[in-house]
Design an enzyme around this catalytic site. Structure first.
Site, PDB file in Angstrom:
ATOM      1  N   HIS A 192       8.610   3.278   8.650  1.00 47.98           N
ATOM      2  CA  HIS A 192       8.447   2.377   9.805  1.00 47.98           C
ATOM      3  C   HIS A 192       7.235   2.838  10.614  1.00 47.98           C
ATOM      4  O   HIS A 192       7.080   4.038  10.863  1.00 47.98           O
ATOM      5  CB  HIS A 192       9.710   2.418  10.672  1.00 47.98           C
ATOM      6  CG  HIS A 192       9.651   1.476  11.814  1.00 47.98           C
ATOM      7  ND1 HIS A 192       9.842   0.112  11.662  1.00 47.98           N
ATOM      8  CD2 HIS A 192       9.379   1.681  13.129  1.00 47.98           C
ATOM      9  CE1 HIS A 192       9.698  -0.473  12.844  1.00 47.98           C
ATOM     10  NE2 HIS A 192       9.417   0.453  13.750  1.00 47.98           N
ATOM     11  N   ASP A 218      20.547   3.200   7.150  1.00 49.95           N
ATOM     12  CA  ASP A 218      21.970   2.907   7.308  1.00 49.95           C
ATOM     13  C   ASP A 218      22.114   1.490   7.859  1.00 49.95           C
ATOM     14  O   ASP A 218      21.149   0.718   7.816  1.00 49.95           O
ATOM     15  CB  ASP A 218      22.666   3.971   8.174  1.00 49.95           C
ATOM     16  CG  ASP A 218      22.121   4.012   9.589  1.00 49.95           C
ATOM     17  OD1 ASP A 218      21.386   3.073   9.987  1.00 49.95           O
ATOM     18  OD2 ASP A 218      22.434   4.965  10.310  1.00 49.95           O
ATOM     19  N   SER A 236       0.827  -1.216   0.000  1.00 51.75           N
ATOM     20  CA  SER A 236       0.000   0.000   0.000  1.00 51.75           C
ATOM     21  C   SER A 236       0.864   1.271   0.000  1.00 51.75           C
ATOM     22  O   SER A 236       0.487   2.281  -0.607  1.00 51.75           O
ATOM     23  CB  SER A 236      -0.977   0.007   1.182  1.00 51.75           C
ATOM     24  OG  SER A 236      -0.311   0.198   2.403  1.00 51.75           O
ATOM     25  N   ASN A 257      13.255   4.348   4.130  1.00 51.27           N
ATOM     26  CA  ASN A 257      12.352   3.332   4.679  1.00 51.27           C
ATOM     27  C   ASN A 257      11.229   4.030   5.423  1.00 51.27           C
ATOM     28  O   ASN A 257      11.392   5.141   5.915  1.00 51.27           O
ATOM     29  CB  ASN A 257      13.109   2.421   5.645  1.00 51.27           C
ATOM     30  CG  ASN A 257      12.224   1.317   6.208  1.00 51.27           C
ATOM     31  OD1 ASN A 257      11.468   0.684   5.465  1.00 51.27           O
ATOM     32  ND2 ASN A 257      12.305   1.082   7.509  1.00 51.27           N
TER      33      ASN A 257
HETATM   34  C1  GRF Z   1       3.909  -0.599   6.787  1.00 45.11           C
HETATM   35  O1  GRF Z   1       3.275  -0.511   8.025  1.00 45.11           O
HETATM   36  C2  GRF Z   1       5.294  -0.065   6.856  1.00 45.11           C
HETATM   37  O2  GRF Z   1       5.440   0.991   7.748  1.00 45.11           O
HETATM   38  C3  GRF Z   1       6.073  -1.249   7.342  1.00 45.11           C
HETATM   39  O3  GRF Z   1       5.499  -2.359   6.715  1.00 45.11           O
HETATM   40  C4  GRF Z   1       4.145  -2.047   6.372  1.00 45.11           C
HETATM   41  C5  GRF Z   1       4.038  -2.247   4.909  1.00 45.11           C
HETATM   42  O4  GRF Z   1       2.712  -2.081   4.454  1.00 45.11           O
HETATM   43  N1  GRF Z   1       7.478  -1.107   7.069  1.00 45.11           N
HETATM   44  P1  GRF Z   1       2.424  -1.975   2.892  1.00 45.11           P
HETATM   45  O5  GRF Z   1       3.007  -3.254   2.264  1.00 45.11           O
HETATM   46  O6  GRF Z   1       3.097  -0.761   2.375  1.00 45.11           O
HETATM   47  O7  GRF Z   1       0.943  -1.938   2.778  1.00 45.11           O
END
Ligand code: GRF
Length: 214
Positions: free
Chosen positions: A120, A152, A24, A118
């Site tokens: 998170h 990193d 997503s 990234n």
């Molecule tokens: C998200 O919550 C992201 O923050 C984490 O993994 C999940 C990935 O969701 N790293 P999607 O595949 O982007 O829907």
């Protein structure tokens, strides 16, 4: 990050997105590029380390190039060499991890130093690693959120580009909190990528400082 010189080379900043699952956040980036919210950029390829990832199908439906490079039973560096080669073959300037569930090795970090982002689902440095939303609930945090950061060698450890905060409600479950955070993720990631592509920031130590506030 040296996106500026590559922009000159390609005119557009070529983004490679790495996923493992539903994708997503990858779609949020693709939408933002399509809608002109991230200018001077294009999604060059979406790569998954799981051939069954739903995100691969969604990306293909959007007309994006997709590639599965299975990680199963492969050493991390050997697997990454193949990913790096695929990114290189497409002239990728910037790598966006979007739910990519394998820790990158120093080999990858070195190949794309300062050019890997990234997202998170917590307010780092709180709750790095897996199950960040569940960690926040267990800890009893009253707020959580999401973080977009440079990658990193440290797990979820690079300089923070942007963060968004959400409340944690008393009746939250992992699902309800994750859904609230995900809404913010889909705003935060395109905004962060847009700033990085424009290059209007400098990094002092760990601090990402914007040159022009908007
Ligand atoms: C998200 O919550 C992201 O923050 C984490 O993994 C999940 C990935 O969701 N790293 P999607 O595949 O982007 O829907």
């Amino acid at each position: 990050m040296d996106v500026t010189s590559s922009e000159t080379r390609h005119q557009l900043c070529r983004i490679g997105v790495l996923i493992s699952g539903r994708g997503s956040n990858m779609l949020a980036l693709a939408d933002a590029v399509r809608d002109g919210r991230i200018l001077k950029a294009e999604i060059a390829i979406v790569i998954s380390d799981q051939s069954g990832a739903a995100g691969l199908h969604h990306a293909a439906e959007r007309g994006l190039e997709t590639l599965a490079i299975e990680r199963r039973q492969r050493a991390r560096e050997e697997h990454e060499r193949e990913i790096i080669a695929a990114l290189g073959a497409r002239g990728v300037d910037l790598v966006c991890l979007a739910g990519y569930m394998r820790l990158l090795s120093p080999l990858f970090i070195e190949a794309y130093r300062g050019r890997v982002l990234n997202i998170h689902p917590s307010l780092l440095p709180a709750f790095p690693g897996l199950d960040a939303q569940q960690q926040a609930l267990h800890y009893g945090a009253k707020v959580s959120g999401c973080t977009v950061h440079f990658v990193d060698e440290m797990l979820d450890g690079g300089p923070v580009i942007t963060q968004r905060v959400v409340p944690v409600h008393d009746d939250d479950t992992e699902e309800t909190l994750s859904a609230r955070i995900l809404i913010e993720e889909h705003q935060a990631y395109p905004e962060a990528v847009e700033r990085v592509v424009r290059g209007d920031y400098k990094i002092f130590g760990r601090r990402v400082i914007y040159l022009y506030e908007r």
